[in-house]
Design an enzyme around this catalytic site. Structure first.
Site, PDB file in Angstrom:
ATOM      1  N   HIS A  46     -71.509 -13.355-102.796  1.00 46.92           N
ATOM      2  CA  HIS A  46     -70.911 -13.323-103.678  1.00 46.92           C
ATOM      3  C   HIS A  46     -70.742 -14.289-104.917  1.00 46.92           C
ATOM      4  O   HIS A  46     -69.467 -14.450-105.215  1.00 46.92           O
ATOM      5  CB  HIS A  46     -69.337 -12.354-103.306  1.00 46.92           C
ATOM      6  CG  HIS A  46     -69.481 -11.345-102.584  1.00 46.92           C
ATOM      7  ND1 HIS A  46     -69.811 -10.529-103.127  1.00 46.92           N
ATOM      8  CD2 HIS A  46     -69.437 -11.362-101.148  1.00 46.92           C
ATOM      9  CE1 HIS A  46     -70.631  -9.375-102.258  1.00 46.92           C
ATOM     10  NE2 HIS A  46     -69.710  -9.367-101.081  1.00 46.92           N
ATOM     11  N   CYS A  75     -42.393 -41.340 -98.136  1.00 47.66           N
ATOM     12  CA  CYS A  75     -42.342 -42.556 -97.442  1.00 47.66           C
ATOM     13  C   CYS A  75     -41.230 -42.880 -96.109  1.00 47.66           C
ATOM     14  O   CYS A  75     -41.115 -41.993 -95.671  1.00 47.66           O
ATOM     15  CB  CYS A  75     -41.019 -42.641 -98.591  1.00 47.66           C
ATOM     16  SG  CYS A  75     -41.664 -42.584-100.416  1.00 47.66           S
ATOM     17  N   LYS A  95     -48.257 -37.969 -94.142  1.00 48.78           N
ATOM     18  CA  LYS A  95     -48.196 -37.009 -93.347  1.00 48.78           C
ATOM     19  C   LYS A  95     -47.903 -36.116 -92.763  1.00 48.78           C
ATOM     20  O   LYS A  95     -47.579 -34.785 -92.528  1.00 48.78           O
ATOM     21  CB  LYS A  95     -47.754 -37.930 -91.637  1.00 48.78           C
ATOM     22  CG  LYS A  95     -47.964 -36.840 -90.445  1.00 48.78           C
ATOM     23  CD  LYS A  95     -49.518 -36.190 -89.851  1.00 48.78           C
ATOM     24  CE  LYS A  95     -49.646 -35.193 -88.644  1.00 48.78           C
ATOM     25  NZ  LYS A  95     -50.608 -35.325 -89.190  1.00 48.78           N
ATOM     26  N   ARG A 136     -46.814 -41.979 -93.027  1.00 52.21           N
ATOM     27  CA  ARG A 136     -45.767 -41.088 -94.431  1.00 52.21           C
ATOM     28  C   ARG A 136     -46.202 -41.481 -95.209  1.00 52.21           C
ATOM     29  O   ARG A 136     -45.659 -40.946 -96.331  1.00 52.21           O
ATOM     30  CB  ARG A 136     -43.813 -40.332 -93.734  1.00 52.21           C
ATOM     31  CG  ARG A 136     -43.763 -40.828 -92.776  1.00 52.21           C
ATOM     32  CD  ARG A 136     -42.013 -41.501 -92.481  1.00 52.21           C
ATOM     33  NE  ARG A 136     -41.267 -40.614 -92.724  1.00 52.21           N
ATOM     34  CZ  ARG A 136     -41.294 -39.116 -93.539  1.00 52.21           C
ATOM     35  NH1 ARG A 136     -41.218 -38.502 -91.853  1.00 52.21           N
ATOM     36  NH2 ARG A 136     -40.483 -38.246 -93.565  1.00 52.21           N
ATOM     37  N   ASN A 182     -36.599 -42.140 -98.974  1.00 54.67           N
ATOM     38  CA  ASN A 182     -37.414 -41.127 -98.786  1.00 54.67           C
ATOM     39  C   ASN A 182     -36.796 -39.922 -99.395  1.00 54.67           C
ATOM     40  O   ASN A 182     -36.060 -39.214 -98.825  1.00 54.67           O
ATOM     41  CB  ASN A 182     -37.635 -41.025 -97.867  1.00 54.67           C
ATOM     42  CG  ASN A 182     -38.589 -39.915 -97.590  1.00 54.67           C
ATOM     43  OD1 ASN A 182     -39.479 -39.783 -98.285  1.00 54.67           O
ATOM     44  ND2 ASN A 182     -38.554 -38.973 -95.925  1.00 54.67           N
ATOM     45  N   GLY A 183     -37.818 -38.824-101.103  1.00 57.86           N
ATOM     46  CA  GLY A 183     -37.381 -38.230-101.286  1.00 57.86           C
ATOM     47  C   GLY A 183     -37.047 -37.635-102.539  1.00 57.86           C
ATOM     48  O   GLY A 183     -38.055 -39.349-103.438  1.00 57.86           O
ATOM     49  N   GLU A 233     -60.432 -24.547 -91.611  1.00 60.23           N
ATOM     50  CA  GLU A 233     -60.063 -25.929 -91.741  1.00 60.23           C
ATOM     51  C   GLU A 233     -60.721 -27.128 -91.515  1.00 60.23           C
ATOM     52  O   GLU A 233     -60.545 -28.588 -91.655  1.00 60.23           O
ATOM     53  CB  GLU A 233     -59.826 -25.595 -89.659  1.00 60.23           C
ATOM     54  CG  GLU A 233     -58.575 -26.654 -88.888  1.00 60.23           C
ATOM     55  CD  GLU A 233     -57.701 -27.563 -89.487  1.00 60.23           C
ATOM     56  OE1 GLU A 233     -57.037 -27.063 -90.743  1.00 60.23           O
ATOM     57  OE2 GLU A 233     -57.306 -29.136 -89.497  1.00 60.23           O
ATOM     58  N   TRP A 283     -44.697 -43.168-100.504  1.00 55.76           N
ATOM     59  CA  TRP A 283     -46.085 -42.645-101.280  1.00 55.76           C
ATOM     60  C   TRP A 283     -45.542 -42.345-102.008  1.00 55.76           C
ATOM     61  O   TRP A 283     -44.531 -41.305-102.717  1.00 55.76           O
ATOM     62  CB  TRP A 283     -46.154 -41.215-100.036  1.00 55.76           C
ATOM     63  CG  TRP A 283     -47.378 -40.205-100.449  1.00 55.76           C
ATOM     64  CD1 TRP A 283     -48.787 -40.219-100.619  1.00 55.76           C
ATOM     65  CD2 TRP A 283     -46.866 -39.186-100.840  1.00 55.76           C
ATOM     66  NE1 TRP A 283     -49.204 -39.093-101.113  1.00 55.76           N
ATOM     67  CE2 TRP A 283     -48.386 -39.090-101.441  1.00 55.76           C
ATOM     68  CE3 TRP A 283     -45.701 -38.479-102.058  1.00 55.76           C
ATOM     69  CZ2 TRP A 283     -48.485 -37.983-102.473  1.00 55.76           C
ATOM     70  CZ3 TRP A 283     -46.139 -38.176-103.263  1.00 55.76           C
ATOM     71  CH2 TRP A 283     -47.603 -36.597-103.469  1.00 55.76           C
ATOM     72  N   LYS A 286     -60.223 -30.575 -92.813  1.00 53.83           N
ATOM     73  CA  LYS A 286     -61.259 -31.572 -91.492  1.00 53.83           C
ATOM     74  C   LYS A 286     -61.597 -33.045 -92.611  1.00 53.83           C
ATOM     75  O   LYS A 286     -61.611 -34.067 -92.967  1.00 53.83           O
ATOM     76  CB  LYS A 286     -61.438 -31.443 -91.259  1.00 53.83           C
ATOM     77  CG  LYS A 286     -60.204 -31.285 -89.491  1.00 53.83           C
ATOM     78  CD  LYS A 286     -58.871 -31.568 -89.624  1.00 53.83           C
ATOM     79  CE  LYS A 286     -57.744 -31.871 -90.462  1.00 53.83           C
ATOM     80  NZ  LYS A 286     -57.137 -30.694 -89.966  1.00 53.83           N
ATOM     81  N   GLU A 328     -60.367 -34.297 -95.777  1.00 55.07           N
ATOM     82  CA  GLU A 328     -59.371 -35.146 -96.027  1.00 55.07           C
ATOM     83  C   GLU A 328     -59.687 -36.371 -95.744  1.00 55.07           C
ATOM     84  O   GLU A 328     -58.915 -37.447 -96.592  1.00 55.07           O
ATOM     85  CB  GLU A 328     -58.038 -34.625 -95.860  1.00 55.07           C
ATOM     86  CG  GLU A 328     -57.867 -34.542 -94.204  1.00 55.07           C
ATOM     87  CD  GLU A 328     -56.473 -33.477 -93.452  1.00 55.07           C
ATOM     88  OE1 GLU A 328     -55.905 -33.793 -94.822  1.00 55.07           O
ATOM     89  OE2 GLU A 328     -57.027 -33.071 -92.470  1.00 55.07           O
TER      90      GLU A 328
HETATM   91  O1  M6R Z   1     -46.522 -30.627 -90.582  1.00 54.83           O
HETATM   92  P1  M6R Z   1     -46.780 -29.350 -91.328  1.00 54.83           P
HETATM   93  O2  M6R Z   1     -47.680 -29.130 -90.094  1.00 54.83           O
HETATM   94  O3  M6R Z   1     -45.671 -28.738 -92.007  1.00 54.83           O
HETATM   95  O4  M6R Z   1     -47.828 -30.216 -92.376  1.00 54.83           O
HETATM   96  C1  M6R Z   1     -48.845 -28.957 -93.446  1.00 54.83           C
HETATM   97  C2  M6R Z   1     -49.453 -29.688 -93.300  1.00 54.83           C
HETATM   98  O5  M6R Z   1     -49.210 -30.982 -94.639  1.00 54.83           O
HETATM   99  C3  M6R Z   1     -50.585 -30.603 -92.635  1.00 54.83           C
HETATM  100  O6  M6R Z   1     -51.332 -29.634 -92.044  1.00 54.83           O
HETATM  101  C4  M6R Z   1     -51.818 -30.889 -93.594  1.00 54.83           C
HETATM  102  O7  M6R Z   1     -52.377 -30.651 -94.235  1.00 54.83           O
HETATM  103  C5  M6R Z   1     -52.844 -31.788 -93.046  1.00 54.83           C
HETATM  104  N1  M6R Z   1     -53.070 -33.171 -92.940  1.00 54.83           N
HETATM  105  C6  M6R Z   1     -54.309 -31.537 -92.405  1.00 54.83           C
HETATM  106  O8  M6R Z   1     -54.748 -32.109 -91.876  1.00 54.83           O
END
Ligand code: M6R
Length: 615
Positions: free
Chosen positions: A511, A2, A610, A27, A101-102, A488, A75, A492, A495
């Site tokens: 396996h 948020c 984010k 956010r 936010n929280g 990774e 969010w 990507k 997501e």
């Molecule tokens: O801000 P942070 O690096 O601690 O965030 C960790 C994850 O939330 C962040 O890397 C998330 O997986 C991204 N959306 C990946 O692209």
């Protein structure tokens, strides 16, 4: 998650708040709302959807005048995203409005108690409970709004960054934080409150970052007061000069922040090692490491804690630290670490990696490690973030603001910092030969140029994206240093394009995952010419003989893999350990183009935010 924005001053508050909320949509973006005060009464507009939906609704429903207001982009945690659950929330009298936010963890018993006292609730949110709790304590003890907020917050368990407005005290906004970030912009005769500084960067470069358990009353014509929520003691406001500028938080001609951030990588990797890497002199200078060198050298092991992409950077670091510095490394998901009663020794060094510096699980894992006496070193991007303050020492990645929800430049700059640390430790321990040490330093200096060359694969990546954009599944394989890159790459893709993707060490194929291979299955294989090249060629043959479609990331000039693969993306050569910095680039581009072609919202993928400031 948020985002919250508040304004009090002489401008029209509405445009400031709307623009600010748009900048904070990274956010959370499932609903948005605003409350404005124009000297007569409170004007509320809120809706499920994005800030642009809010704008449409506000234009129809309210007059948007007034120079004080608070806004929110959500969010969802408690209650589905709908109009009613959107913030701001009001107390029963309609006088007190709040954005939050929280998570208020004890909201249920508080709500029960408030219901007994006659309060009613419109929404399913924990925030509405807080609004009524503030009203209740205010009425009961005949308190001013600032004091009422303080008393209420002392009854609350959980995390919050809040901005509160009371119609009975219309010249002030009360804000507070615990566990969620909150910045106050200090302008000339005006104040801003926001989850980060981006909403007010064009109006002022003076900011105060509230610390946990602090609250501030901001009002026009009066000096700002910051207090400790628990003991009421006054805190001297520390005004920082912001280092970010407007350009850094705008798209700069790119269609998406993600693409801009992918293309920023040559520059930001240079920024990351600037002043630290001195290849000609054979030196690495990092204050946070030099000041704590003995702690690193005496550590029986290094524990790395992180989430998501940062966790993947941690996995790359595990390979690099063990190879270069011969220090045992364990990499843990922060969310698991914090709840599994881990063994943490006083001499352990913990490295916490986080782009945002606000990830709730990583923060909690840091606190746990500190309780056990471990030394905690942070690798963060956001200057002044909670994690950067909570750790004993650290190194910033200097990647600049990362707005796209999918991390790109954060990943490569984290690896750069971690590589510098590993090299410095290797030098101090003598675990790398002099010539190898110098070679790595020189090669690291060349990485930005090679990343630029890797970015030239954009058209090839786009053409491949066009062929596979409708695939329902995708496998990513890599070995050694490039196994984490496979993870990774898969993250990507899933997501931002919502295609199911899995990353595996290439040798694990047989396996289990090999059962998935048929002519429909695209398999992205990271196969640069390096140590395990022959092994990976065998893995490619295994996939080929089961008709899988192979997209291979190869070293420029490769012959063997080229003959086997359906598509190749050629990248410049580098040393094995530094190759993740290059191999990841075409994977970022591939995901980006697939997501765009599928019509997905690249910068704001569904269900994500984010910074994950809730557990
Ligand atoms: O801000 P942070 O690096 O601690 O965030 C960790 C994850 O939330 C962040 O890397 C998330 O997986 C991204 N959306 C990946 O692209």
């Amino acid at each position: 998650m948020c985002g919250i924005v508040g304004y009090i001053g002489n401008r029209e508050a509405y445009p400031v708040i709307i623009k600010g909320l748009k900048r904070l949509e990274y956010r959370g973006y499932d609903s948005a709302g605003v409350v404005l005060y124009d000297g007569t009464g409170l004007k509320l507009a809120k809706t499920k959807g994005k800030v642009s939906d809010l704008e449409e609704k506000a234009a129809k429903e309210i007059s948007t005048g007034g120079s004080i207001g608070i806004g929110h982009t959500r969010w969802a945690t408690h209650g589905v995203p709908n109009d009613v659950n959107s913030h701001p929330h009001f107390s029963n009298s309609g006088n007190i409005a709040i954005v939050h936010n929280g998570i208020i963890e004890n909201y249920e018993p508080l709500k029960k108690e408030l219901k007994k006292r006659g309060y009613t609730f419109q929404s399913d949110t924990d925030t509405e409970v807080l609004a009524n709790l503030i009203e209740d304590v205010k009425k009961k003890d005949n308190l001013k709004i600032g004091k009422a907020v303080q008393v209420a917050l002392n009854q609350v368990v959980g995390a919050y960054a809040i901005a509160v407005f009371d119609k009975e005290k219309p010249d002030e906004i009360v804000c507070a934080r615990l566990g969620s970030p909150l910045a106050i912009g200090v302008g000339k005769d005006e104040f801003f409150v926001a989850s980060d500084a981006s909403p007010f960067i064009e109006y002022t470069s003076n900011a105060i970052y509230l610390e946990d358990e602090e609250m501030a009353i901001i009002s026009l014509g009066k000096p700002m007061k910051i207090r400790k929520i628990k003991d009421d003691s006054l805190v001297d406001p520390y005004i920082q000069e912001l280092q970010i500028n407007l350009e850094q938080i705008e798209k700069g001609g790119y269609d998406h922040f993600m693409l801009k951030e992918i293309y920023e990588q040559p520059n930001v990797i240079t920024d990351t090692y600037r002043g630290r890497l001195h290849a000609n002199e054979g030196l690495i200078k990092m204050a946070g490491i030099e000041d704590n060198l003995q702690k690193f050298l005496n550590a029986p092991r290094i524990l790395i804690i992180a989430c998501g992409t940062s966790w993947h950077a941690g996995l790359v670091a595990e390979y690099i630290f063990e190879e270069f510095a011969r220090i045992p490394v364990e990499v843990e998901y922060a969310s698991e670490f914090r709840y599994r009663n881990p063994i943490i020794n006083e001499n352990d060094v913990v490295i916490a990696i986080s782009q945002s510096g606000e990830t709730a699980d990583t923060l909690a894992a840091i606190k746990l490690a500190k309780e056990h006496g471990a030394f905690v070193f942070g690798v963060c991007n956001v200057v002044g973030s909670s994690i950067s303050r909570e750790t004993h020492a650290g190194a910033y990645t200097h990647a600049g603001p990362e707005i796209g929800v999918a991390s790109t430049k954060a990943f490569t700059t984290q690896i750069t910092v971690l590589t510098l640390i590993a090299l410095r430790l290797a030098q101090a321990k003598g675990t790398l030969s002099n010539s190898m040490f110098h070679r790595y330093l020189q090669e690291l200096e060349l990485i930005p140029e090679k990343v630029s060359e890797a970015l030239e694969t954009n058209d090839v990546a786009k053409a491949i994206a066009d062929i596979y954009k409708d695939a329902p599944n995708c496998l990513y394989l890599g070995r050694g240093y490039n196994f984490p890159v496979a993870l990774e790459g898969a993250l990507k893709l899933k997501e931002i394009s919502y295609i199911h993707a899995e990353g595996y060490p290439a040798a694990e194929m047989k396996h289990g995952p090999i059962a998935l291979i048929d002519e429909q299955m695209p398999v992205v294989i990271i196969a640069p010419r390096q140590e395990h090249y022959d092994k990976i060629v065998s893995n490619i043959q295994e996939i080929k003989s089961r008709s899988g479609k192979i997209i291979a990331i190869v070293t420029r000039g490769d012959v063997q893999v080229k003959e086997l693969a359906d598509h190749v993306i050629e990248i410049p050569e580098t040393t094995d350990a530094l190759s993740p910095l290059i191999t990841t680039i075409p994977l970022q581009l591939l995901s980006y183009h697939i997501a765009v072609m599928r019509g997905c919202n690249v910068d704001q993928p569904r269900n994500l935010a984010k910074s994950v400031t809730v557990e």
